[in-house]
Scaffold this motif. Structure first.
Motif, PDB file in Angstrom:
ATOM      1  N   ASP A  57       0.817  -1.219   0.000  1.00 45.31           N
ATOM      2  CA  ASP A  57       0.000   0.000   0.000  1.00 45.31           C
ATOM      3  C   ASP A  57       0.845   1.262   0.000  1.00 45.31           C
ATOM      4  OD1 ASP A  57      -2.313  -1.463  -0.049  1.00 45.31           O
ATOM      5  OD2 ASP A  57      -2.600  -1.431   2.131  1.00 45.31           O
ATOM      6  N   GLN A  58       1.950   1.267   0.772  1.00 41.94           N
ATOM      7  CA  GLN A  58       2.754   2.473   0.882  1.00 41.94           C
ATOM      8  C   GLN A  58       3.570   2.749  -0.377  1.00 41.94           C
ATOM      9  OE1 GLN A  58       5.342   0.355   4.062  1.00 41.94           O
ATOM     10  NE2 GLN A  58       6.591   2.073   3.381  1.00 41.94           N
ATOM     11  N   TYR A  59       3.626   1.792  -1.308  1.00 44.63           N
ATOM     12  CA  TYR A  59       4.409   1.970  -2.535  1.00 44.63           C
ATOM     13  C   TYR A  59       3.525   2.238  -3.757  1.00 44.63           C
ATOM     14  CZ  TYR A  59       8.100   0.046   0.359  1.00 44.63           C
ATOM     15  OH  TYR A  59       8.999  -0.168   1.384  1.00 44.63           O
ATOM     16  N   ARG A  60       2.202   2.170  -3.585  1.00 45.22           N
ATOM     17  CA  ARG A  60       1.290   2.278  -4.723  1.00 45.22           C
ATOM     18  C   ARG A  60       1.421   3.622  -5.449  1.00 45.22           C
ATOM     19  NH1 ARG A  60      -2.480  -1.313  -5.150  1.00 45.22           N
ATOM     20  NH2 ARG A  60      -2.452  -1.655  -2.895  1.00 45.22           N
ATOM     21  N   ASN A  61       1.444   4.710  -4.689  1.00 46.47           N
ATOM     22  CA  ASN A  61       1.558   6.033  -5.310  1.00 46.47           C
ATOM     23  C   ASN A  61       2.878   6.205  -6.046  1.00 46.47           C
ATOM     24  OD1 ASN A  61      -0.965   6.862  -4.473  1.00 46.47           O
ATOM     25  ND2 ASN A  61      -0.205   7.813  -2.585  1.00 46.47           N
ATOM     26  N   LYS A  62       3.950   5.662  -5.469  1.00 46.33           N
ATOM     27  CA  LYS A  62       5.271   5.769  -6.098  1.00 46.33           C
ATOM     28  C   LYS A  62       5.285   5.013  -7.429  1.00 46.33           C
ATOM     29  CE  LYS A  62      10.179   4.899  -5.211  1.00 46.33           C
ATOM     30  NZ  LYS A  62      11.153   4.360  -4.231  1.00 46.33           N
ATOM     31  N   ILE A  63       4.627   3.859  -7.464  1.00 44.43           N
ATOM     32  CA  ILE A  63       4.553   3.086  -8.706  1.00 44.43           C
ATOM     33  C   ILE A  63       3.803   3.882  -9.767  1.00 44.43           C
ATOM     34  CG2 ILE A  63       3.581   1.008  -9.765  1.00 44.43           C
ATOM     35  CD1 ILE A  63       4.032  -0.384  -7.042  1.00 44.43           C
ATOM     36  N   ASN A  64       2.703   4.483  -9.369  1.00 45.96           N
ATOM     37  CA  ASN A  64       1.923   5.288 -10.321  1.00 45.96           C
ATOM     38  C   ASN A  64       2.730   6.455 -10.865  1.00 45.96           C
ATOM     39  OD1 ASN A  64      -0.324   3.680 -10.071  1.00 45.96           O
ATOM     40  ND2 ASN A  64      -1.245   4.911  -8.438  1.00 45.96           N
ATOM     41  N   GLN A  65       3.460   7.134  -9.975  1.00 44.46           N
ATOM     42  CA  GLN A  65       4.206   8.321 -10.381  1.00 44.46           C
ATOM     43  C   GLN A  65       5.420   7.981 -11.223  1.00 44.46           C
ATOM     44  OE1 GLN A  65       5.123  10.212  -6.662  1.00 44.46           O
ATOM     45  NE2 GLN A  65       2.998  10.755  -6.230  1.00 44.46           N
ATOM     46  N   LYS A  66       6.178   6.957 -10.811  1.00 40.21           N
ATOM     47  CA  LYS A  66       7.454   6.678 -11.469  1.00 40.21           C
ATOM     48  C   LYS A  66       7.322   5.755 -12.668  1.00 40.21           C
ATOM     49  CE  LYS A  66      11.294   6.377  -9.427  1.00 40.21           C
ATOM     50  NZ  LYS A  66      12.484   5.965  -8.667  1.00 40.21           N
ATOM     51  N   HIS A  67       6.326   4.865 -12.638  1.00 42.42           N
ATOM     52  CA  HIS A  67       6.307   3.866 -13.701  1.00 42.42           C
ATOM     53  C   HIS A  67       5.118   3.982 -14.649  1.00 42.42           C
ATOM     54  CE1 HIS A  67       7.876   0.217 -15.509  1.00 42.42           C
ATOM     55  NE2 HIS A  67       6.642  -0.223 -15.610  1.00 42.42           N
ATOM     56  N   ILE A  68       4.053   4.607 -14.217  1.00 45.13           N
ATOM     57  CA  ILE A  68       2.882   4.683 -15.086  1.00 45.13           C
ATOM     58  C   ILE A  68       2.706   6.069 -15.685  1.00 45.13           C
ATOM     59  CG2 ILE A  68       0.383   4.428 -15.222  1.00 45.13           C
ATOM     60  CD1 ILE A  68       0.528   2.315 -13.069  1.00 45.13           C
ATOM     61  N   GLU A  69       2.592   7.092 -14.841  1.00 47.86           N
ATOM     62  CA  GLU A  69       2.262   8.440 -15.320  1.00 47.86           C
ATOM     63  C   GLU A  69       3.268   8.958 -16.338  1.00 47.86           C
ATOM     64  OE1 GLU A  69      -0.482   9.894 -14.886  1.00 47.86           O
ATOM     65  OE2 GLU A  69      -1.301   8.500 -13.429  1.00 47.86           O
ATOM     66  N   SER A  70       4.555   8.671 -16.115  1.00 44.96           N
ATOM     67  CA  SER A  70       5.596   9.212 -17.006  1.00 44.96           C
ATOM     68  C   SER A  70       5.586   8.559 -18.378  1.00 44.96           C
ATOM     69  CB  SER A  70       6.978   9.025 -16.364  1.00 44.96           C
ATOM     70  OG  SER A  70       7.052   9.742 -15.152  1.00 44.96           O
ATOM     71  N   TYR A  71       4.972   7.357 -18.478  1.00 44.47           N
ATOM     72  CA  TYR A  71       5.061   6.613 -19.733  1.00 44.47           C
ATOM     73  C   TYR A  71       3.695   6.330 -20.345  1.00 44.47           C
ATOM     74  CZ  TYR A  71       9.834   5.893 -18.202  1.00 44.47           C
ATOM     75  OH  TYR A  71      11.117   6.103 -17.778  1.00 44.47           O
ATOM     76  N   ARG A  72       2.629   6.842 -19.714  1.00 47.71           N
ATOM     77  CA  ARG A  72       1.301   6.542 -20.227  1.00 47.71           C
ATOM     78  C   ARG A  72       1.044   7.341 -21.504  1.00 47.71           C
ATOM     79  NH1 ARG A  72      -3.570   7.013 -16.162  1.00 47.71           N
ATOM     80  NH2 ARG A  72      -2.941   9.207 -16.214  1.00 47.71           N
ATOM     81  N   VAL A  73       0.529   6.655 -22.534  1.00 46.40           N
ATOM     82  CA  VAL A  73       0.226   7.290 -23.813  1.00 46.40           C
ATOM     83  C   VAL A  73      -1.288   7.396 -24.002  1.00 46.40           C
ATOM     84  CG1 VAL A  73       0.462   7.123 -26.310  1.00 46.40           C
ATOM     85  CG2 VAL A  73       2.364   6.461 -24.832  1.00 46.40           C
ATOM     86  N   LEU A  74      -1.981   6.305 -23.760  1.00 40.93           N
ATOM     87  CA  LEU A  74      -3.420   6.273 -23.986  1.00 40.93           C
ATOM     88  C   LEU A  74      -4.154   5.893 -22.705  1.00 40.93           C
ATOM     89  CD1 LEU A  74      -3.544   4.363 -27.394  1.00 40.93           C
ATOM     90  CD2 LEU A  74      -3.745   6.816 -27.034  1.00 40.93           C
ATOM     91  N   ARG A  75      -5.275   6.493 -22.485  1.00 35.37           N
ATOM     92  CA  ARG A  75      -6.141   6.101 -21.368  1.00 35.37           C
ATOM     93  C   ARG A  75      -7.080   4.998 -21.832  1.00 35.37           C
ATOM     94  NH1 ARG A  75      -6.217   9.568 -17.026  1.00 35.37           N
ATOM     95  NH2 ARG A  75      -5.131  11.543 -17.316  1.00 35.37           N
ATOM     96  N   GLY A  76      -7.250   4.003 -20.931  1.00 36.86           N
ATOM     97  CA  GLY A  76      -8.157   2.930 -21.278  1.00 36.86           C
ATOM     98  C   GLY A  76      -9.606   3.326 -21.037  1.00 36.86           C
TER      99      GLY A  76
END
Length: 237
Positions: A218-237
């Motif tokens: 739980d304490q790492y969920r936001n970090k995963i979103n910020q570092k691994h998803i948001e920076s590389y997201r191209v399309l929204r599902g």
């Protein structure tokens, strides 16, 4: 091609041993042999050195301190009588470690790594990051890109690579601190994963390219979103 080599060891016996070993390989030209980092520094200023065969445990300045002090060090083979230096040396990316007492076949194997590196074209010569892990016979080189994930279990880490698993005795936090790399992502208090090994991120777990499911803390969920998803997201599902 000659590999201009400098041998640095405060033990005269081992300087002589490595000089004899070097004499077996016609590619190696020993341009100096000295007993201290201070003397070695002077030779590096005077001569063109391709390879440094350097003992780690030396008085006044260790071999590791010496190499770290060099702005543009040559290729390095570290020599040591102790097995506990490998992770400390990752910053200077040595070509190999030789564990005393070393023998000629092991020495020649290390020199072959040097030859292959020097033969690589400059545009493709960048070495993938790696570190060394101690085992019963010496040190094993583990490339970052071969690792899928690392799991902490008690006082041991399971480093799961594509073809093998390694179990050094240290904490996950200590290893994370040593690696100092964005290549690995902390997703749980017990797990580090290689970011390129992530195939899918679900609500509660990460699925790796080999199908392994890693829990998300739980304490790492936001970090995963910020570092691994948001920076590389191209399309929204």
């Amino acid at each position: 091609m000659k590999i201009h080599t400098l041998i640095v060891d405060d033990d005269p016996h081992w300087r002589l041993v490595f000089e004899k070993f070097a004499g077996v390989n016609p590619l190696i030209e020993v341009v100096g042999s000295c007993d201290s980092a201070v003397e070695a520094y002077g030779l590096l200023m005077e001569k063109e050195i391709d390879l440094l065969i350097c003992d780690i445990e030396m008085p006044e300045m260790s071999g590791l301190e010496f190499v770290k002090s060099l702005k543009s060090p040559p290729l390095v083979i570290f020599v040591t009588a102790h097995r506990d230096y490998a992770l400390d040396c990752y910053e200077v990316a040595p070509i190999d470690f030789l564990l005393k007492p070393s023998d000629l076949p092991r020495f020649l194997k290390a020199i072959e790594k040097v030859r292959l590196h020097l033969d690589t074209a400059p545009e493709t010569s960048a070495i993938s990051p790696y570190f060394f892990i101690r085992d019963s016979n010496g040190y094993v080189q583990v490339r970052y890109n071969d690792i899928l994930y690392m799991e902490a279990k008690n006082n041991t880490i399971h480093i799961v690579a594509k073809d093998d698993t390694y179990t050094p005795t240290l904490t996950l936090s200590k290893l994370e601190e040593k690696l100092k790399s964005d290549i690995f992502l902390r997703v749980h208090r017990s797990f580090l994963v290689h970011r390129e090994a992530i195939a899918r991120i679900n609500k509660n777990e990460i699925v790796l390219t080999d199908g392994t499911e890693i829990p998300i803390g739980d304490q790492y969920r936001n970090k995963i979103n910020q570092k691994h998803i948001e920076s590389y997201r191209v399309l929204r599902g």
